[in-house]
Write a protein that holds these residues in place. Structure first.
Motif, short mmCIF file in Angstrom:
data_model
loop_
_atom_site.label_atom_id
_atom_site.label_comp_id
_atom_site.label_asym_id
_atom_site.label_seq_id
_atom_site.Cartn_x
_atom_site.Cartn_y
_atom_site.Cartn_z
N LYS A 191 0.84 -1.19 0.00
CA LYS A 191 0.00 0.00 0.00
C LYS A 191 0.88 1.24 0.00
O LYS A 191 1.85 1.34 0.75
N ASP A 205 -13.62 -7.55 1.90
CA ASP A 205 -12.92 -7.89 0.64
C ASP A 205 -11.43 -8.08 0.87
O ASP A 205 -10.60 -7.75 0.02
N SER A 206 -11.06 -8.64 2.03
CA SER A 206 -9.65 -8.80 2.34
C SER A 206 -9.38 -10.07 3.14
O SER A 206 -10.28 -10.67 3.71
N TYR A 232 -5.84 -7.01 0.22
CA TYR A 232 -7.08 -6.63 -0.45
C TYR A 232 -7.20 -7.38 -1.77
O TYR A 232 -6.39 -7.16 -2.68
N ARG A 238 -9.35 -7.37 -4.38
CA ARG A 238 -9.62 -6.65 -5.64
C ARG A 238 -8.48 -5.75 -6.08
O ARG A 238 -8.24 -5.56 -7.26
N ARG A 239 -7.77 -5.17 -5.12
CA ARG A 239 -6.69 -4.23 -5.45
C ARG A 239 -5.32 -4.90 -5.55
O ARG A 239 -4.36 -4.26 -5.97
N ASN A 240 -5.21 -6.15 -5.07
CA ASN A 240 -3.94 -6.87 -5.07
C ASN A 240 -2.87 -6.08 -4.31
O ASN A 240 -1.75 -5.89 -4.78
N VAL A 241 -3.24 -5.63 -3.10
CA VAL A 241 -2.38 -4.76 -2.29
C VAL A 241 -2.32 -5.30 -0.86
O VAL A 241 -3.33 -5.73 -0.30
#
Length: 186
Positions: free
Chosen positions: A34, A55-56, A76, A78-81
């Motif tokens: 991040k 979502d994590s 996360y 969806r964010r691939n973070v």
């Protein structure tokens, strides 16, 4: 299905895999930290716990390079973070491995991760219960008069979003457990 870390022979690993459950194909993911902050990335680990929160995926504790930790990281989907979660309290569970974790949803008070047991830095088995609130980022120790005997390597499940069920584990090298305990989170 997501898979992070684990033992790889003589060391822990840092890989994060995703299994497509319709095609049954594995993909090695390459998550980013991040805000490009390298401290937001977990290092290789095993014997950690994991819960899914919104979502994590949240990991806690485990071995990293042979040392126990009590760090929290959130991935996360969806964010691939990755992001490191820094608690707002000084009071926190000791660094540990082989513990269990469950997630309790609570729209009013905040969703919480509960952890139980494991092994500390001295390899002592633990029987403590802790709650981490995702809204306040605070740890709270839950004291119970009749807690189970210390253990590691056990499993835990959530039942009806109010009960943490703990089963089995290891008390001593020569004593594996097959008992079950129910913690009423209300």
């Amino acid at each position: 299905m997501y898979l992070f870390g684990g033992g790889g022979g003589m060391c822990e690993n840092l890989d994060l895999f995703c299994l497509d459950l319709t095609k049954f194909q594995w993909t090695l993911l390459k998550p980013q930290p991040k805000n490009n902050d390298k401290n937001s990335m977990p290092v290789a680990r095993d014997e950690h716990s994991c819960v899914v929160h919104d979502d994590s995926m949240v990991i806690f504790g485990g071995f990293n390079f042979g040392q126990r930790t009590n760090q929290i990281f959130k991935y996360y989907f969806r964010r691939n973070v990755w992001e490191q979660i820094i608690p707002n309290t000084r009071d926190a569970p000791c660094a540990r491995v082989g513990h269990s974790a469950v997630l309790k949803k609570d729209a009013q008070g905040g969703d919480c991760m509960y952890i139980f047991g494991g092994k500390d830095d001295e390899n002592n088995k633990l029987s403590d219960t802790w709650k981490f609130n995702f809204n306040t980022l605070e740890w709270t120790q839950i004291r119970c008069a009749d807690e189970p005997i210390p253990r590691s390597g056990h499993t835990a499940s959530i039942y009806k979003d109010n009960f943490m069920i703990i089963y089995g584990g290891i008390y001593e090298i020569t004593k594996e457990l097959n008992d079950m305990h129910i913690f009423d989170m209300k």
